[in-house]
Design a protein around this motif. Structure first.
Motif, PDB file in Angstrom:
ATOM      1  N   ASP A 141       0.861  -1.183   0.000  1.00 52.40           N
ATOM      2  CA  ASP A 141       0.000   0.000   0.000  1.00 52.40           C
ATOM      3  C   ASP A 141       0.900   1.237   0.000  1.00 52.40           C
ATOM      4  O   ASP A 141       1.876   1.285   0.760  1.00 52.40           O
ATOM      5  N   PHE A 142       0.546   2.226  -0.821  1.00 50.50           N
ATOM      6  CA  PHE A 142       1.372   3.430  -0.915  1.00 50.50           C
ATOM      7  C   PHE A 142       0.517   4.608  -1.374  1.00 50.50           C
ATOM      8  O   PHE A 142      -0.586   4.426  -1.892  1.00 50.50           O
ATOM      9  N   SER A 143       1.053   5.818  -1.182  1.00 51.07           N
ATOM     10  CA  SER A 143       0.318   7.016  -1.616  1.00 51.07           C
ATOM     11  C   SER A 143       0.619   7.272  -3.098  1.00 51.07           C
ATOM     12  O   SER A 143       1.695   6.937  -3.594  1.00 51.07           O
ATOM     13  N   TYR A 144      -0.339   7.882  -3.767  1.00 45.98           N
ATOM     14  CA  TYR A 144      -0.261   8.081  -5.219  1.00 45.98           C
ATOM     15  C   TYR A 144       1.032   8.758  -5.694  1.00 45.98           C
ATOM     16  O   TYR A 144       1.601   8.357  -6.714  1.00 45.98           O
ATOM     17  N   PRO A 145       1.555   9.762  -4.982  1.00 50.02           N
ATOM     18  CA  PRO A 145       2.787  10.421  -5.449  1.00 50.02           C
ATOM     19  C   PRO A 145       3.993   9.465  -5.580  1.00 50.02           C
ATOM     20  O   PRO A 145       4.938   9.766  -6.302  1.00 50.02           O
ATOM     21  N   LEU A 146       3.947   8.321  -4.916  1.00 49.65           N
ATOM     22  CA  LEU A 146       5.055   7.364  -5.002  1.00 49.65           C
ATOM     23  C   LEU A 146       4.946   6.426  -6.215  1.00 49.65           C
ATOM     24  O   LEU A 146       5.816   5.567  -6.421  1.00 49.65           O
ATOM     25  N   MET A 147       3.888   6.591  -7.004  1.00 50.72           N
ATOM     26  CA  MET A 147       3.592   5.676  -8.111  1.00 50.72           C
ATOM     27  C   MET A 147       4.799   5.349  -8.991  1.00 50.72           C
ATOM     28  O   MET A 147       5.123   4.188  -9.212  1.00 50.72           O
ATOM     29  N   ASN A 148       5.491   6.382  -9.531  1.00 49.28           N
ATOM     30  CA  ASN A 148       6.611   6.138 -10.445  1.00 49.28           C
ATOM     31  C   ASN A 148       7.728   5.335  -9.788  1.00 49.28           C
ATOM     32  O   ASN A 148       8.269   4.408 -10.398  1.00 49.28           O
ATOM     33  N   SER A 149       8.058   5.684  -8.560  1.00 51.58           N
ATOM     34  CA  SER A 149       9.120   4.967  -7.848  1.00 51.58           C
ATOM     35  C   SER A 149       8.735   3.511  -7.609  1.00 51.58           C
ATOM     36  O   SER A 149       9.552   2.601  -7.786  1.00 51.58           O
ATOM     37  N   VAL A 150       7.491   3.276  -7.206  1.00 48.34           N
ATOM     38  CA  VAL A 150       7.001   1.920  -6.942  1.00 48.34           C
ATOM     39  C   VAL A 150       7.049   1.087  -8.226  1.00 48.34           C
ATOM     40  O   VAL A 150       7.562  -0.042  -8.241  1.00 48.34           O
ATOM     41  N   MET A 151       6.541   1.666  -9.323  1.00 48.17           N
ATOM     42  CA  MET A 151       6.505   0.927 -10.583  1.00 48.17           C
ATOM     43  C   MET A 151       7.917   0.623 -11.094  1.00 48.17           C
ATOM     44  O   MET A 151       8.154  -0.415 -11.707  1.00 48.17           O
ATOM     45  N   ARG A 152       8.857   1.503 -10.830  1.00 50.11           N
ATOM     46  CA  ARG A 152      10.247   1.269 -11.224  1.00 50.11           C
ATOM     47  C   ARG A 152      10.797   0.031 -10.491  1.00 50.11           C
ATOM     48  O   ARG A 152      11.423  -0.825 -11.096  1.00 50.11           O
ATOM     49  N   VAL A 153      10.531  -0.065  -9.178  1.00 47.74           N
ATOM     50  CA  VAL A 153      10.988  -1.213  -8.385  1.00 47.74           C
ATOM     51  C   VAL A 153      10.304  -2.506  -8.874  1.00 47.74           C
ATOM     52  O   VAL A 153      10.954  -3.542  -9.032  1.00 47.74           O
ATOM     53  N   ARG A 160       5.230  -9.933 -10.939  1.00 48.60           N
ATOM     54  CA  ARG A 160       4.020  -9.975 -11.753  1.00 48.60           C
ATOM     55  C   ARG A 160       2.875  -9.344 -10.958  1.00 48.60           C
ATOM     56  O   ARG A 160       2.584  -9.760  -9.839  1.00 48.60           O
ATOM     57  N   ILE A 161       2.213  -8.335 -11.536  1.00 51.37           N
ATOM     58  CA  ILE A 161       1.097  -7.669 -10.848  1.00 51.37           C
ATOM     59  C   ILE A 161      -0.164  -8.520 -11.023  1.00 51.37           C
ATOM     60  O   ILE A 161      -0.556  -8.839 -12.136  1.00 51.37           O
ATOM     61  N   VAL A 162      -0.755  -8.897  -9.893  1.00 47.79           N
ATOM     62  CA  VAL A 162      -1.958  -9.727  -9.898  1.00 47.79           C
ATOM     63  C   VAL A 162      -3.201  -8.854  -9.795  1.00 47.79           C
ATOM     64  O   VAL A 162      -4.219  -9.111 -10.429  1.00 47.79           O
ATOM     65  N   GLU A 163      -3.089  -7.798  -8.975  1.00 43.55           N
ATOM     66  CA  GLU A 163      -4.227  -6.905  -8.769  1.00 43.55           C
ATOM     67  C   GLU A 163      -3.689  -5.507  -8.462  1.00 43.55           C
ATOM     68  O   GLU A 163      -2.681  -5.364  -7.762  1.00 43.55           O
ATOM     69  N   GLN A 164      -4.355  -4.502  -8.991  1.00 42.88           N
ATOM     70  CA  GLN A 164      -3.927  -3.133  -8.708  1.00 42.88           C
ATOM     71  C   GLN A 164      -5.136  -2.250  -8.442  1.00 42.88           C
ATOM     72  O   GLN A 164      -6.197  -2.451  -9.010  1.00 42.88           O
ATOM     73  N   GLN A 165      -4.916  -1.298  -7.543  1.00 41.73           N
ATOM     74  CA  GLN A 165      -5.994  -0.398  -7.147  1.00 41.73           C
ATOM     75  C   GLN A 165      -5.357   0.978  -6.975  1.00 41.73           C
ATOM     76  O   GLN A 165      -4.430   1.143  -6.182  1.00 41.73           O
ATOM     77  N   PHE A 166      -5.828   1.942  -7.770  1.00 41.87           N
ATOM     78  CA  PHE A 166      -5.248   3.294  -7.702  1.00 41.87           C
ATOM     79  C   PHE A 166      -6.300   4.274  -7.223  1.00 41.87           C
ATOM     80  O   PHE A 166      -7.357   4.400  -7.807  1.00 41.87           O
ATOM     81  N   ASP A 167      -5.965   4.939  -6.139  1.00 44.09           N
ATOM     82  CA  ASP A 167      -6.846   5.934  -5.538  1.00 44.09           C
ATOM     83  C   ASP A 167      -5.931   6.864  -4.744  1.00 44.09           C
ATOM     84  O   ASP A 167      -4.750   6.935  -5.014  1.00 44.09           O
ATOM     85  N   ASN A 168      -6.469   7.533  -3.706  1.00 43.54           N
ATOM     86  CA  ASN A 168      -5.588   8.323  -2.840  1.00 43.54           C
ATOM     87  C   ASN A 168      -4.540   7.415  -2.208  1.00 43.54           C
ATOM     88  O   ASN A 168      -3.376   7.760  -2.114  1.00 43.54           O
ATOM     89  N   THR A 169      -5.015   6.248  -1.772  1.00 38.68           N
ATOM     90  CA  THR A 169      -4.092   5.221  -1.309  1.00 38.68           C
ATOM     91  C   THR A 169      -4.124   4.122  -2.360  1.00 38.68           C
ATOM     92  O   THR A 169      -5.189   3.632  -2.720  1.00 38.68           O
ATOM     93  N   CYS A 170      -2.957   3.762  -2.847  1.00 42.13           N
ATOM     94  CA  CYS A 170      -2.873   2.750  -3.909  1.00 42.13           C
ATOM     95  C   CYS A 170      -2.459   1.411  -3.306  1.00 42.13           C
ATOM     96  O   CYS A 170      -1.802   1.366  -2.264  1.00 42.13           O
TER      97      CYS A 170
END
Length: 194
Positions: A141-153, A160-170
């Motif tokens: 679980d992470f906050s939206y502003p961290l999206m790029n860093s998380v996806m890079r890791v 392999r991404i099984v499920e994703q949920q993007f909101d204020n808290t992702c």
């Protein structure tokens, strides 16, 4: 413990004959005892005129869930030799069914052991084997502003991404090779403190 295991990817067959008795062997990839039950029932129906339908299976990467069945043959002359071939090949998530048509001549215990072992070995030899990896699930679980860093890791670790949920808290649910799960968790949790 290794995070790899070997199984078969295709159904295969083996055949052995001794003193007019016929042994038809079938190897299947299975993942649950329920699957095993259905496949064995299907063979009992299909080969209803056969004297014996013996089998053995091994399930799970740790190879701890197994069973051998003699189906009326003398104790340990059918299921155990079949299971022995599964163990010798170091396979798991596999079921081997051996159907016996009696030829009118008794083979004796050593003859039966050789017959079931040989039929099972032939089914294994004719199967396509593949090595698979044991995976572990990681949820982050992470906050939206961290999206790029998380996806890079995630990309760098090849999870392999099984499920994703993007909101204020992702939230991301991922699967990764078991030996690399802790490294992924550590790298992701570091991002939360940057």
């Amino acid at each position: 413990m290794s995070d790899e295991y070997t199984t078969i990817s295709t159904t295969s067959e083996g055949y052995y004959t001794e003193k007019r008795s016929k042994f038809l062997a079938f190897a299947h990839h299975v993942e649950t005892a329920e699957e095993v039950k259905h496949i064995v029932e299907d063979y009992r129906k299909k080969y209803y005129d056969a004297r014996h339908v013996c089998y053995a299976y091994m399930l799970g990467a740790e190879r701890a869930n197994f069973r051998a069945n003699d189906d009326g043959e003398p104790s340990s002359t059918a299921g155990k030799p079949i299971l022995g071939q599964i163990n010798a090949a170091e396979l798991t998530d596999i079921l081997i069914v051996v159907v016996r048509y009696y030829g009118g001549v008794n083979l004796g215990t050593s003859g039966l052991i050789v017959a079931y072992r040989t039929a099972a070995a032939e089914a294994i030899a004719n199967a396509t084997q593949e090595t698979r990896q044991v995976e572990e699930e990681v949820t982050f679980d992470f906050s939206y502003p961290l999206m790029n860093s998380v996806m890079r890791v995630v990309k760098e670790m090849q999870s392999r991404i099984v499920e994703q949920q993007f909101d204020n808290t992702c939230r991301l649910r991922m699967r990764i090779r078991q030996s690399e799960a802790e490294t992924l968790r550590r790298k992701l949790s570091k991002l939360s403190f940057e």
